[in-house]
Design a protein around this motif. Structure first.
Motif, mmCIF file in Angstrom:
data_model
loop_
_atom_site.group_PDB
_atom_site.id
_atom_site.type_symbol
_atom_site.label_atom_id
_atom_site.label_comp_id
_atom_site.label_asym_id
_atom_site.label_seq_id
_atom_site.Cartn_x
_atom_site.Cartn_y
_atom_site.Cartn_z
ATOM 1 N N PHE A 34 2.274 -0.309 -3.029
ATOM 2 C CA PHE A 34 3.838 -0.289 -3.318
ATOM 3 C C PHE A 34 4.323 0.880 -2.450
ATOM 4 O O PHE A 34 5.443 0.471 -1.821
ATOM 5 N N PHE A 35 3.925 2.081 -2.560
ATOM 6 C CA PHE A 35 4.422 3.130 -1.822
ATOM 7 C C PHE A 35 4.307 2.779 -0.280
ATOM 8 O O PHE A 35 5.368 3.020 0.399
ATOM 9 N N GLY B 165 8.322 9.081 17.296
ATOM 10 C CA GLY B 165 9.135 8.580 15.920
ATOM 11 C C GLY B 165 8.301 7.991 14.935
ATOM 12 O O GLY B 165 7.543 8.896 14.354
ATOM 13 N N LEU B 166 8.892 7.000 14.469
ATOM 14 C CA LEU B 166 8.457 6.431 13.240
ATOM 15 C C LEU B 166 7.201 5.725 13.397
ATOM 16 O O LEU B 166 6.375 5.236 12.382
ATOM 17 N N ILE B 167 6.722 5.683 14.530
ATOM 18 C CA ILE B 167 5.478 4.711 15.102
ATOM 19 C C ILE B 167 4.139 5.295 14.157
ATOM 20 O O ILE B 167 3.365 4.433 13.493
ATOM 21 N N LEU B 168 3.979 6.456 14.227
ATOM 22 C CA LEU B 168 2.764 6.818 13.437
ATOM 23 C C LEU B 168 2.960 6.920 12.158
ATOM 24 O O LEU B 168 2.027 6.130 11.413
ATOM 25 N N PRO B 169 3.809 7.220 11.224
ATOM 26 C CA PRO B 169 3.814 7.312 9.626
ATOM 27 C C PRO B 169 3.522 5.479 9.463
ATOM 28 O O PRO B 169 2.949 5.300 8.496
ATOM 29 N N LEU B 170 4.517 4.736 10.269
ATOM 30 C CA LEU B 170 4.289 3.138 10.050
ATOM 31 C C LEU B 170 2.951 2.695 10.184
ATOM 32 O O LEU B 170 2.474 1.969 9.469
ATOM 33 N N ASN B 171 2.306 3.270 11.269
ATOM 34 C CA ASN B 171 0.869 2.898 11.409
ATOM 35 C C ASN B 171 -0.036 3.467 10.184
ATOM 36 O O ASN B 171 -0.926 2.722 9.904
ATOM 37 N N ILE B 172 0.241 4.597 9.731
ATOM 38 C CA ILE B 172 -0.560 4.945 8.633
ATOM 39 C C ILE B 172 -0.207 4.042 7.394
ATOM 40 O O ILE B 172 -1.070 3.706 6.755
ATOM 41 N N ALA B 173 0.986 3.924 7.240
ATOM 42 C CA ALA B 173 1.305 2.863 6.115
ATOM 43 C C ALA B 173 0.571 1.602 6.071
ATOM 44 O O ALA B 173 0.050 1.213 5.272
ATOM 45 N N VAL B 174 0.660 0.861 7.170
ATOM 46 C CA VAL B 174 0.241 -0.215 7.676
ATOM 47 C C VAL B 174 -1.332 -0.353 7.397
ATOM 48 O O VAL B 174 -2.042 -0.998 6.716
ATOM 49 N N GLY B 175 -1.949 0.904 7.877
ATOM 50 C CA GLY B 175 -3.678 1.092 7.858
ATOM 51 C C GLY B 175 -3.870 1.177 6.417
ATOM 52 O O GLY B 175 -5.015 0.687 6.051
#
Lengths: 124, 319
Positions: free
Chosen positions: B253-254, B290-300
């Protein structure tokens, strides 16, 4: 026959793999083997996309020494599309396998003919 | 001059009767056709028995593959036709491929201005050294969001299909204990060394996604594999300390809602030419792009949880 069959040997292999997977779908009665056939078809598609993006003598699309000219790197778009395909294929495989498990617990066989026979005998 | 008619005369005319019939005020057959109440249909018990027998015989004949000649013939024909069709399809595709432009050359329709734009402006616009990561997590971020949701929906569907209730669950646990090795010393020793390395490698792949080959999907798959190895070595009792259905629910969810909100902000500011507060950083640094690192963490996170959840559900029907 066109002129580029030998130059496109990777794509030819992917076409043959695709057809092997498709024939698997047609000929196998076992549900697990059908799913394996579908996965072979998926892999053929990935191979085809990777071949589409390749340009001879160029580097992977990761910028080295901040050189950003088109002549240095291969085409990055098919790589991204392969990623999409892999994710969807994993999800679809998991879904099909779980449906197969449900069928197995109900009919105690993976053979599609036997399942349909039992279905007919139940009168559905 | 119109002729005046009396009421009785008018009621006899065709148009008056037609309109009455048309409006449903009059049944034209009432009083003219004789009607009898129908007899109720009664099934002859012997006929019913015969019918059932014939039905069974037909079923036996049709679905008995060993004795039914027609079915055998059909199966042979089916096999032959499908092999022929496959050969035909191979020939068709090979002929088509022989007319495609040669692999590895530049002047193909695939290498158009879109790829050129991604390569030339990708580093500047997204800040990611890895052009593919910049493409899938910045230009085409909603595509990747859809992929993560596909994974999530697939997990939920598998959960619906394979979930067991309380009594079945205890049966499944007994089966699990019978078929899977419990407390295998070799596996445990190997897992003690391998699991931390695998998980650290997965984290490295995720955090390095914008700098080199890797990203959320591959790193998440590696972490998921490490978790599955840990589960195999030490059993559900150990993994359930930190990973239950609740953990899965909240992590997914998060991650998904963070992805959605962050990327919506980025697209909103980009589309309306507003100043975005997210810094690009220097290309090549770990905290950049920018946002790519946090988005990668979320997807991971989503992918790692999904891989583990698939395994747990296929093995025990829940986690």
């Amino acid at each position: 026959m066109g002129p580029n069959l030998l130059a496109n040997y990777g794509e030819a292999v992917s076409a043959i793999l695709f057809c092997i997977g498709f024939t698997n779908l047609l000929l196998q009665n076992n549900l697990i083997k059908k799913i394996i056939g579908l996965n072979i078809m998926d892999s053929a598609i990935y191979l085809f996309l990777a071949e589409k993006g390749y340009i001879a003598g160029r580097l992977a699309p990761i910028v080295v020494d901040s050189v950003t000219s088109v002549d240095t790197y291969i085409n990055p778009i098919p790589s991204g599309l392969v990623l999409t395909g892999i994710v969807v294929s994993v999800s679809v495989s998991a879904l099909m396998l779980s449906l197969t498990i449900r069928l197995y617990t109900r009919y105690h066989t993976l053979n599609l003919d036997e399942i349909s026979m039992q279905l007919k005998k139940e009168g559905r | 001059m119109s002729k005046k008619r009396s009421q009785e005369e008018y009621q006899k005319t065709f148009s008056f009767r037609f309109f009455r019939w048309f409006n449903g005020e009059k049944d034209p057959y009432l009083g003219e056709v004789e009607m009898h109440p129908q007899e109720e249909y009664q099934l002859d018990p012997q006929a019913a028995l015969r019918y059932e027998k014939e039905h069974d015989a037909i079923l036996d004949k049709v679905y008995d593959l060993e004795r039914n000649k027609t079915m055998q013939l059909f199966h042979k024909l089916y096999h032959a036709t499908s092999i022929l069709f496959c050969l035909f399809l191979i020939a068709l595709l090979l002929v088509t491929i022989s007319y495609l432009p040669a692999t590895g050359t530049i002047d193909r329709p695939v290498n158009n201005e879109v790829a050129k734009r991604y390569i030339e402006n990708g580093l500047e616009e997204t800040g990611a050294v890895n052009i593919v990561a910049g493409m899938i997590l910045d230009y085409r971020a909603f595509d990747t969001l859809g992929e993560s949701h596909v994974l999530f929906v697939a997990t939920v569907t598998v959960l619906i299909l394979l979930r067991l209730n309380k009594t079945q669950k205890s049966d499944a646990e007994i089966n699990d204990r019978r078929f899977e090795p419990k407390n295998d010393t070799i596996l445990q020793l190997v897992a003690t060394f391998l699991v931390p390395i695998i998980i650290i490698f997965g984290i490295y792949i995720i955090l390095n996604g914008h700098l080199g080959p890797g990203g959320g999907f591959s790193g998440g798959a590696v972490i998921g594999a490490g978790l599955v190895l840990y589960l195999n070595a030490f059993g559900f009792a150990k993994t359930e300390r930190f990973f239950t259905e609740k953990t899965y629910k909240w992590v997914c969810f998060f991650s998904l809602s963070f992805y959605c909100l962050a990327k919506s902000y980025s697209f909103y500011t980009g589309a309306n030419q507003l100043h975005s507060v997210i810094p690009k950083g220097t290309p090549g640094a770990i905290l950049s792009s920018g946002l790519i690192l946090p988005l990668n963490i979320a997807v991971g996170l989503v992918v790692a949880c999904t891989i583990y959840a698939f395994y747990a559900m296929f093995r025990k029907g829940g986690f």
